[in-house]
Structure formats: structure tokens, C-alpha cells
Design an enzyme around this catalytic site. Structure first.
Site: not given
Ligand code: GRF
Length: 206
Positions: A141, A11, A92, A143, A109
């Protein structure tokens, strides 16, 4: 605009939103609840410390994905959520969920999409040997990490990088980018034109 945040782990991105809100940098976006797909994670502690209502929805306790998603939707609707921000959410999301919040689900991401979608974007980037990676905020979306890209930040990949050092440097950029995007989205500063997300010039939006 009322924002629900979906988490599964540490988080740290949620924390960056909480901190931005405290500094007055998130409005008109407003954090209203946090849902975790896993019990006992640090993200839930962070939410509780910030005074946000939390919910745990363990997907393993649902017979089907659609039932899990329907429950997620019910909780978010119960909190009058208008925008859903995925922040390290490890499930997902499919039609049941996305149809309930059309164009209103975003994700971060840890790679420069469309490169290295799916799990472990940092590890994929290291293994491929790219010199630059980064992070991407995008609409969700059906995908895997394929929705229209809202914003990206680049991060140099250094020759001596380990998975941890690269992950950390990308996270720093994530923490700066995600709250900014939330704020701008809530303020109506983006328009989606097919695959392209256009940031409106001040003269049009103000
Ligand atoms: C981050 O690297 C984010 O890009 C990916 O999952 C990770 C989450 O980290 N989707 P956190 O739980 O916010 O520390």
C-alpha cells in the site's frame, strides 16, 4: 495469472520463482517479464538466462516519480501483467503505480512485520536484539511495508549471527515462501478482509 517481477539487485528471490516455475510449482502464476530500476544487476542476467523479457528503468532519468511510475505501468500493461511481485525493488511505489494494479502488488520483506520496516530489516533486528526474526510477504500500500500481511516465516536469531549469516538464513526462507505465495495468490486461495488476509479452506476454494 501473468506476473511481472520488479528488481534492483541480486535477484535471488526472482531465481527462486524461476526455479519453482521450472519444477511446475508456480502455475497458474506465470512469470512474463522482469523490470530493473538499475542497469547491469545480476537479476537481469538471471532473467535473460531464463528467457524472460527484461527492461531497465533508471529512475534517475525521470523528472518526477509519477513519470517514472507511469512508464513502469506502461511496460507492465504492454506485457499484459496482472500481478506485480517486488523482489528487492529499491524504489517506493506511490499512487500512480498502485492505482493501476489495485490489490495486485506484493512484496517480500526480510523481517517479521510490523517489526523493522524499511531498509535493512536484518540489521535492525540484530541491533534491537530480538531472538526471532524472519520474512514477510505482504500486499503493497502507500506506506512503507504497511500493507496486509499474506504470509510469514520465522527465523531464529543466533547469538553469534552476523549481518551476513542472518541475511542468508532469512533468504532461504524467503526463497521457499515467495513462490508458494505467488502460486496460491494466482490460484485465488487468499481473500482480503480489511487488514486480514485469509487463506481459504480447500472446501470453499475448490
Ligand atoms: C531480500 O532480502 C528481500 O527480502 C528484500 O530485498 C532482498 C532482495 O534480495 N526486499 P534478492 O535481490 O532477491 O536476492
Amino acid at each position: 495469472m501473468r506476473v511481472g517481477v520488479l528488481v534492483s539487485g541480486s535477484g535471488s528471490n526472482l531465481q527462486s520463482m524461476i526455479d519453482a516455475e521450472r519444477r511446475g510449482e508456480l502455475a497458474p502464476a506465470k512469470l512474463v517479464c522482469v523490470i530493473s530500476s538499475r542497469p547491469g544487476v545480476r537479476a537481469l542476467e538471471r532473467a535473460t538466462t531464463a528467457g524472460l523479457p527484461t527492461f531497465v528503468l533508471d529512475h534517475k532519468t525521470f523528472a518526477t516519480r509519477a513519470e517514472f511510475e507511469a512508464r513502469l505501468v506502461a511496460i507492465l500493461r504492454g506485457q499484459n501483467v496482472e500481478l506485480v511481485a517486488l523482489a528487492g525493488f529499491m524504489r517506493v511505489l506511490e499512487k500512480t503505480f498502485l492505482d493501476a494494479f489495485p490489490g495486485r502488488v506484493i512484496n517480500i520483506h526480510p523481517a517479521l512485520l510490523p517489526a523493522f520496516p524499511g531498509v535493512d530489516g536484518q540489521g535492525q533486528a540484530l541491533a534491537y536484539g530480538v531472538k526471532i526474526s524472519g520474512c514477510t510477504v505482504h500486499f503493497v500500500d502507500e506506506g512503507t511495508d504497511t500493507g496486509p500481511i499474506i504470509a510469514q516465516r520465522a527465523v531464529e536469531v543466533r547469538p553469534d549471527d552476523t549481518h551476513d549469516t542472518l541475511r542468508e538464513r532469512i533468504l532461504q526462507e524467503e526463497h521457499a515462501l515467495y513462490p508458494r505465495v505467488l502460486q496460491k495468490l494466482a490460484a485465488g486461495k487468499f481473500r482480503v478482509e480489511g487488514r486480514k488476509v485469509v487463506e481459504l479452506p480447500a472446501i470453499i476454494r475448490d
